[in-house]
Design an enzyme around this catalytic site. Structure first.
Site, PDB file in Angstrom:
ATOM      1  N   GLY A   1      33.040  42.581  47.964  1.00  0.00           N
ATOM      2  CA  GLY A   1      32.437  41.291  48.281  1.00  0.00           C
ATOM      3  C   GLY A   1      33.044  40.122  47.525  1.00  0.00           C
ATOM      4  N   ASP A   2      33.097  40.219  46.206  1.00  0.00           N
ATOM      5  CA  ASP A   2      33.632  39.118  45.396  1.00  0.00           C
ATOM      6  C   ASP A   2      34.819  39.562  44.550  1.00  0.00           C
ATOM      7  OD1 ASP A   2      32.279  40.727  43.582  1.00  0.00           O
ATOM      8  OD2 ASP A   2      31.245  39.076  42.578  1.00  0.00           O
TER       9      ASP A   2
END
Length: 171
Positions: free
Chosen positions: A91-92
């Site tokens: 995700g990040d």
């Protein structure tokens, strides 16, 4: 042929950031490791974590978080070479391989990226862990070392009373 090539590229690229998806990206990373080993060339693997993405998503909305992810990906692309693979790991998180650099050069390059992110219109920052390729490394081992360096940097940040002055680079 052209349409088929575009479809393959589209299937291997993250729709939001345009960097390689994890599956196709790891194929590219393995190729880079193999090339570096064959040519006896240094290679630094960088594990990149976007700082405060959850907070941005929760306070400003997911569109703001998406803009931050795109900004980080664009800044990585702008400061790395066109052939340095950039992979959306999660995700990040991103993983990048930079051939021909040692740890000191890789650390410097990532400091420039963080400086560029800090100066951007929507301020962002990343915390990174770096690992230099060793002769018998597998991609899994190299990623694990870079991830461990990132984790160590995060631990140091939490223990540091002056977080703002803490360099967010782990080696």
């Amino acid at each position: 042929r052209g349409a088929s090539a575009r479809e393959r590229k589209d299937a291997s690229a993250d729709g939001l950031t345009g960097v390689l998806l994890r599956g196709a990206g790891f194929v590219s990373l393995r190729r880079e490791l193999g090339r570096a080993k064959r040519m006896k060339q240094s290679l630094v693997l960088v594990f990149v974590d976007v700082d405060h993405l959850k907070t941005i998503n929760d306070s400003l909305g997911h569109a703001a978080g998406d803009r931050m992810l795109v900004q980080v990906a664009d800044t990585l692309r702008a400061n790395l070479r066109a052939y340095d693979p950039i992979v959306r790991y999660g995700g990040d998180e991103f993983v990048c391989a930079i051939a021909g650099l040692n740890m000191a050069d890789g650390t410097y390059r990532l400091a420039l990226i963080n400086a560029a992110l800090a100066e951007a219109s929507e301020h962002a920052s990343v915390t990174v862990g770096l690992a230099e390729l060793q002769p018998n490394d597998s991609l899994t081992e190299l990623v694990a070392r870079a991830d461990a360096a990132l984790y160590q940097t995060r631990q140091h940040q939490r223990q540091s009373p002056d977080r703002e002055s803490t360099v967010r680079l782990g080696v």
